[in-house]
Design a protein around this motif. Structure first.
Motif, PDB file in Angstrom:
ATOM      1  N   TYR A   1       3.046 -15.395 -18.350  1.00 56.75           N
ATOM      2  CA  TYR A   1       4.212 -14.624 -18.756  1.00 56.75           C
ATOM      3  C   TYR A   1       5.492 -15.342 -18.326  1.00 56.75           C
ATOM      4  N   LEU A   2       6.467 -15.174 -19.158  1.00 57.56           N
ATOM      5  CA  LEU A   2       7.766 -15.794 -18.925  1.00 57.56           C
ATOM      6  C   LEU A   2       8.664 -14.833 -18.141  1.00 57.56           C
ATOM      7  N   LEU A   3       9.274 -15.363 -17.108  1.00 56.97           N
ATOM      8  CA  LEU A   3      10.218 -14.562 -16.323  1.00 56.97           C
ATOM      9  C   LEU A   3      11.612 -15.135 -16.529  1.00 56.97           C
ATOM     10  N   VAL A   4      12.479 -14.320 -17.085  1.00 61.03           N
ATOM     11  CA  VAL A   4      13.876 -14.714 -17.298  1.00 61.03           C
ATOM     12  C   VAL A   4      14.736 -13.928 -16.304  1.00 61.03           C
ATOM     13  N   VAL A   5      15.444 -14.682 -15.475  1.00 62.16           N
ATOM     14  CA  VAL A   5      16.330 -14.052 -14.479  1.00 62.16           C
ATOM     15  C   VAL A   5      17.766 -14.450 -14.811  1.00 62.16           C
ATOM     16  N   ASP A   6      18.571 -13.452 -15.104  1.00 63.97           N
ATOM     17  CA  ASP A   6      19.982 -13.679 -15.418  1.00 63.97           C
ATOM     18  C   ASP A   6      20.848 -13.218 -14.251  1.00 63.97           C
ATOM     19  N   VAL A   7      22.060 -13.720 -14.248  1.00 64.19           N
ATOM     20  CA  VAL A   7      23.062 -13.336 -13.241  1.00 64.19           C
ATOM     21  C   VAL A   7      24.298 -12.853 -13.981  1.00 64.19           C
ATOM     22  N   ASP A   8      24.790 -11.706 -13.601  1.00 62.18           N
ATOM     23  CA  ASP A   8      25.980 -11.137 -14.243  1.00 62.18           C
ATOM     24  C   ASP A   8      26.983 -10.675 -13.189  1.00 62.18           C
ATOM     25  N   PRO A   9      28.195 -11.266 -13.186  1.00 61.99           N
ATOM     26  CA  PRO A   9      28.620 -12.412 -13.994  1.00 61.99           C
ATOM     27  C   PRO A   9      28.069 -13.703 -13.397  1.00 61.99           C
ATOM     28  N   GLU A  10      28.191 -14.801 -14.156  1.00 66.47           N
ATOM     29  CA  GLU A  10      27.590 -16.050 -13.713  1.00 66.47           C
ATOM     30  C   GLU A  10      28.136 -16.512 -12.379  1.00 66.47           C
ATOM     31  N   GLU A  11      29.454 -16.284 -12.163  1.00 62.06           N
ATOM     32  CA  GLU A  11      30.066 -16.764 -10.921  1.00 62.06           C
ATOM     33  C   GLU A  11      29.792 -15.835  -9.741  1.00 62.06           C
ATOM     34  N   GLY A  12      29.069 -14.711 -10.003  1.00 59.47           N
ATOM     35  CA  GLY A  12      28.851 -13.739  -8.941  1.00 59.47           C
ATOM     36  C   GLY A  12      27.842 -14.156  -7.890  1.00 59.47           C
ATOM     37  N   GLY A  13      26.953 -15.083  -8.235  1.00 59.70           N
ATOM     38  CA  GLY A  13      25.953 -15.490  -7.262  1.00 59.70           C
ATOM     39  C   GLY A  13      24.773 -16.139  -7.953  1.00 59.70           C
ATOM     40  N   GLU A  14      23.652 -16.159  -7.255  1.00 56.07           N
ATOM     41  CA  GLU A  14      22.438 -16.738  -7.820  1.00 56.07           C
ATOM     42  C   GLU A  14      21.246 -15.978  -7.281  1.00 56.07           C
ATOM     43  N   VAL A  15      20.082 -16.301  -7.827  1.00 58.39           N
ATOM     44  CA  VAL A  15      18.851 -15.619  -7.423  1.00 58.39           C
ATOM     45  C   VAL A  15      17.833 -16.674  -6.998  1.00 58.39           C
ATOM     46  N   GLU A  16      17.263 -16.476  -5.826  1.00 59.80           N
ATOM     47  CA  GLU A  16      16.178 -17.341  -5.366  1.00 59.80           C
ATOM     48  C   GLU A  16      14.863 -16.741  -5.862  1.00 59.80           C
ATOM     49  N   VAL A  17      14.137 -17.543  -6.619  1.00 60.74           N
ATOM     50  CA  VAL A  17      12.868 -17.094  -7.201  1.00 60.74           C
ATOM     51  C   VAL A  17      11.736 -17.798  -6.461  1.00 60.74           C
ATOM     52  N   ASP A  18      10.772 -17.027  -5.956  1.00 57.60           N
ATOM     53  CA  ASP A  18       9.671 -17.601  -5.191  1.00 57.60           C
ATOM     54  C   ASP A  18       8.357 -16.916  -5.591  1.00 57.60           C
ATOM     55  N   PRO A  19       7.415 -17.672  -6.167  1.00 63.74           N
ATOM     56  CA  PRO A  19       7.505 -19.103  -6.520  1.00 63.74           C
ATOM     57  C   PRO A  19       8.382 -19.294  -7.762  1.00 63.74           C
ATOM     58  N   ASP A  20       9.025 -20.457  -7.810  1.00 63.92           N
ATOM     59  CA  ASP A  20       9.946 -20.745  -8.912  1.00 63.92           C
ATOM     60  C   ASP A  20       9.184 -21.540  -9.972  1.00 63.92           C
ATOM     61  N   GLN A  21       8.769 -20.856 -11.044  1.00 60.94           N
ATOM     62  CA  GLN A  21       8.002 -21.481 -12.116  1.00 60.94           C
ATOM     63  C   GLN A  21       8.574 -21.047 -13.448  1.00 60.94           C
ATOM     64  N   ILE A  22       8.134 -21.757 -14.483  1.00 57.70           N
ATOM     65  CA  ILE A  22       8.525 -21.345 -15.825  1.00 57.70           C
ATOM     66  C   ILE A  22       7.656 -20.180 -16.281  1.00 57.70           C
TER      67      ILE A  22
ATOM     68  N   SER B   1       3.545  -8.938 -17.885  1.00 56.93           N
ATOM     69  CA  SER B   1       4.114  -9.108 -19.225  1.00 56.93           C
ATOM     70  C   SER B   1       5.326 -10.021 -19.085  1.00 56.93           C
ATOM     71  N   ASN B   2       5.864 -10.433 -20.227  1.00 57.76           N
ATOM     72  CA  ASN B   2       7.127 -11.164 -20.155  1.00 57.76           C
ATOM     73  C   ASN B   2       8.195 -10.237 -19.586  1.00 57.76           C
ATOM     74  N   LYS B   3       8.988 -10.756 -18.682  1.00 59.34           N
ATOM     75  CA  LYS B   3       9.969  -9.889 -18.019  1.00 59.34           C
ATOM     76  C   LYS B   3      11.339 -10.563 -18.013  1.00 59.34           C
ATOM     77  N   THR B   4      12.327  -9.728 -18.152  1.00 61.14           N
ATOM     78  CA  THR B   4      13.724 -10.173 -18.044  1.00 61.14           C
ATOM     79  C   THR B   4      14.442  -9.217 -17.098  1.00 61.14           C
ATOM     80  N   THR B   5      15.052  -9.776 -16.116  1.00 61.71           N
ATOM     81  CA  THR B   5      15.808  -8.937 -15.178  1.00 61.71           C
ATOM     82  C   THR B   5      17.135  -9.617 -14.877  1.00 61.71           C
ATOM     83  N   THR B   6      18.113  -8.804 -14.555  1.00 63.23           N
ATOM     84  CA  THR B   6      19.462  -9.316 -14.282  1.00 63.23           C
ATOM     85  C   THR B   6      19.907  -8.874 -12.896  1.00 63.23           C
ATOM     86  N   ALA B   7      20.370  -9.867 -12.138  1.00 61.61           N
ATOM     87  CA  ALA B   7      20.986  -9.557 -10.845  1.00 61.61           C
ATOM     88  C   ALA B   7      22.473  -9.329 -11.088  1.00 61.61           C
ATOM     89  N   ASN B   8      22.903  -8.113 -10.848  1.00 58.64           N
ATOM     90  CA  ASN B   8      24.293  -7.746 -11.093  1.00 58.64           C
ATOM     91  C   ASN B   8      25.096  -7.845  -9.794  1.00 58.64           C
TER      92      ASN B   8
END
Length: 595
Positions: A231-252, A292-299
């Protein structure tokens, strides 16, 4: 000579043209011999999991002009001819017995047609024995695209041929056969012949292939080695300049059931707010299970806090104090409170001002919601009092400094002989006593003027002598009066209101009021007689003198008014009157110039 009929000539030319056309038309097809299609189909392999036979095809078209393409009746794309010849791959469904070829010219006119019998083929592929990983894998831009048996079965022949020609044969393609727990992989070009390889991670690494593939028809990724869904995990950041997300394990891609930790990391000046999408919550770190394929956004939101000021003095809350913070201003409410919202983090300077209080500046480190307690000190002022003249000032409140708004009563007290004439400086007017409100450092001067007294001096009689020292004097000021007797007069004393106050020619006294002083003079020579007797060249002029003087005179001295007595005097220089004040001199010598 007989002229031919033009109309007859045209008819004859038309008939001849038709004859020539009919006569020569068959020659177009017989250039170089009889028209023919020489086609060969050589079976090269069976691509059984696609249900297709692959042939090596060659064709030679002769006896016709402008042969451009060969078409097939089974749905294969047409093949272009060059000089009537062509070679290519040819595909047909397994079990196809014959194929019809049509040759067309460049104008799409059919020239020749021929039906050719194909070598008999029969599929021995047992689809039922194949497992899910069986299919064709195509490497496109580093990703494996998987065409399953079910996907291939649902394609038309034309779609399969298009897939072969435009996708499989122009990319690195592979065939995987899985039977039970065993699986093998072939290069598509050599399938089904050897070499074949066991499907392992080492094999994939050797071939430079990823261990996952995208099932193009079914959708979704899966692990080639174990068949598990990916499954594909898409992690977005909103807004882009607000920060970042550490993904562990970091895979496609993640195998089904993999737990993935997501940790929000705000940029400087930002705060993590919440997760949205397939993962929710406000915890900075969450764990999601990949099913499942998942998309989540760090706000993220701008890091903002509230800063509340409570302002008071020694008596309690201060209303109306002006608070400045971070470029904004607010006044305190009746409870002494002023709240600033949406304050960015960092070191912030503030200033508190209120009329009557000392300004108060400070700094607050904004890294959370803050409360700042402020105690204002009353502003105090110095009152300086000065005196011009002779007098003093009293205050109703005696202290070094006064609070803002404090009222002080001032009273000007003149010294004796002085009068208060008004206030100057930070207080004006002549009201005495008066009040002053302390709202700043102030300087007040009480001005006093001295009382003025007139001392009148006169000589009596007027020709008796001269007096000086009269005029205006301040209270207690010393007056100095002098009397100078005229010729043949003498000073007798100073009189005030007919009373002798001094017999001294110089009269000194302190002035405390107006005074009128009389300087009395009396005649000292009652009569005088100088009788000329003779003039002598040696002695000068001789006189007989008789003087009648005031009996108070005890001595008479004779001098020249314009000659120093030390140099020359008349003879005799002195004489003594008798008890009646009479002087009789039978001889009195003067120089001849004496008048």
């Amino acid at each position: 000579m007989k002229r031919e009929n033009p109309a007859s000539t045209r008819r004859l030319f038309f008939l001849l043209s038709v004859f020539v056309l009919v006569f020569f038309l068959p020659a177009c097809f017989k250039l170089g011999g009889e028209p023919s299609i020489d086609a060969e189909f050589t079976l090269t392999r069976e691509i059984s999991l696609m249900g297709i036979s692959e042939f090596a095809f060659s064709v030679d078209v002769t006896g016709v002009k402008d042969a451009a393409v060969v078409e097939f009746d089974n749905g294969m794309p047409s093949v272009a001819l060059s000089g009537g010849k062509a070679e290519s791959r040819f595909f047909a469904n397994i079990g196809t017995g014959e194929v019809t070829l049509v040759v067309r010219d460049s104008k799409n006119v059919e020239l020749l047609k021929k039906t050719v019998t194909l070598e008999e083929t029969k599929s021995t592929f047992d689809l039922a024995a194949m497992e899910d990983k069986t299919g064709i894998y195509v490497l496109i831009d580093g990703d494996l695209i998987f065409y399953s048996l079910e996907c291939l079965e649902n394609m038309t022949f034309a779609e399969k041929v298009e897939l072969l020609i435009e996708v499989i044969l122009v990319n690195d393609s592979y065939v995987v056969i899985q039977s039970g727990e065993d699986a093998w992989i072939w290069d598509f070009e050599t399938y089904p012949n050897n070499p074949k390889y066991d499907l392992t991670q080492d094999t994939l690494d050797t071939l430079g292939l990823p261990n996952y593939a995208l099932a193009i028809c079914e959708g979704g990724f899966f692990n080639i080695l174990n068949g598990k869904s990916l499954y594909l995990l898409v992690v977005d950041v909103d807004p882009e300049e607000g920060g970042e997300v550490e993904v562990d394990p970091d895979q496609i891609l993640y195998e089904e059931g993999t737990e993935v930790s997501l940790t929000s990391e705000p940029a400087e000046g930002w705060l993590f707010e919440q997760w949205t999408g397939d993962a929710t919550g406000s915890d900075a770190r969450i764990v999601i299970t990949m099913d499942s394929n998942k998309t989540t956004t760090a706000n993220f939101k701008l890091e903002r806090y509230s800063v509340t000021f409570f302002v008071s003095d020694s008596e309690g809350s201060v209303e109306g104090a002006l608070v400045r913070l971070d470029g904004k201003e607010k006044e305190t409410d009746p409870e002494g409170s002023a709240e600033f919202e949406q304050v960015s983090p960092g070191s912030k300077d503030y200033m508190i001002t209120k009329l009557g209080y000392e300004d108060l500046a400070g700094n607050v480190i904004v890294d959370s919601d803050k409360t700042v307690d402020i105690v204002l000190a009353y502003k105090t002022y110095e009152l300086t009092t000065l005196v011009f003249g002779e007098g003093s000032i009293t205050r109703s409140i005696e202290k070094e400094r006064y609070n803002h708004g404090e009222i002080v009563e001032l009273t000007a007290i003149p010294e004796d002989g002085w009068s208060f004439c008004g206030w100057t400086g930070d207080l004006e007017g002549s009201l005495n006593p008066t009040q002053i409100t302390m709202d700043n450092d102030k300087t007040v001067t009480a001005n006093f003027v001295e009382h003025q007294y007139f001392v009148e001096v006169y000589a009596s009689p007027e020709n008796g002598g001269a007096v000086s020292g009269g005029g205006a004097y301040g209270f207690g000021e010393e007056a100095v009066l002098t009397a100078e007797a005229s010729e043949c007069h003498m000073f007798s004393g100073w009189y005030e209101n007919g009373q002798l106050v001094s017999e001294d020619q110089e009269y000194r006294f302190d002035v405390f009021n107006d005074r009128v002083i009389e300087a009395r003079f009396v005649a000292s020579v009652l009569s005088k007689d100088f009788k000329f007797i003779l003039e002598s060249a040696f002695f000068g002029c001789k006189y007989e003198v008789r003087l009648e003087l005031d009996p108070a005179i005890t001595k008479v001295r004779f001098i020249y008014p314009d000659i120093d007595p030390a140099l020359q005097t008349p003879i005799p220089e002195e004489t003594v009157p008798d008890e009646n004040g009479i002087v009789d001199l039978s001889v009195f010598w003067t120089n001849r110039e004496a008048q």
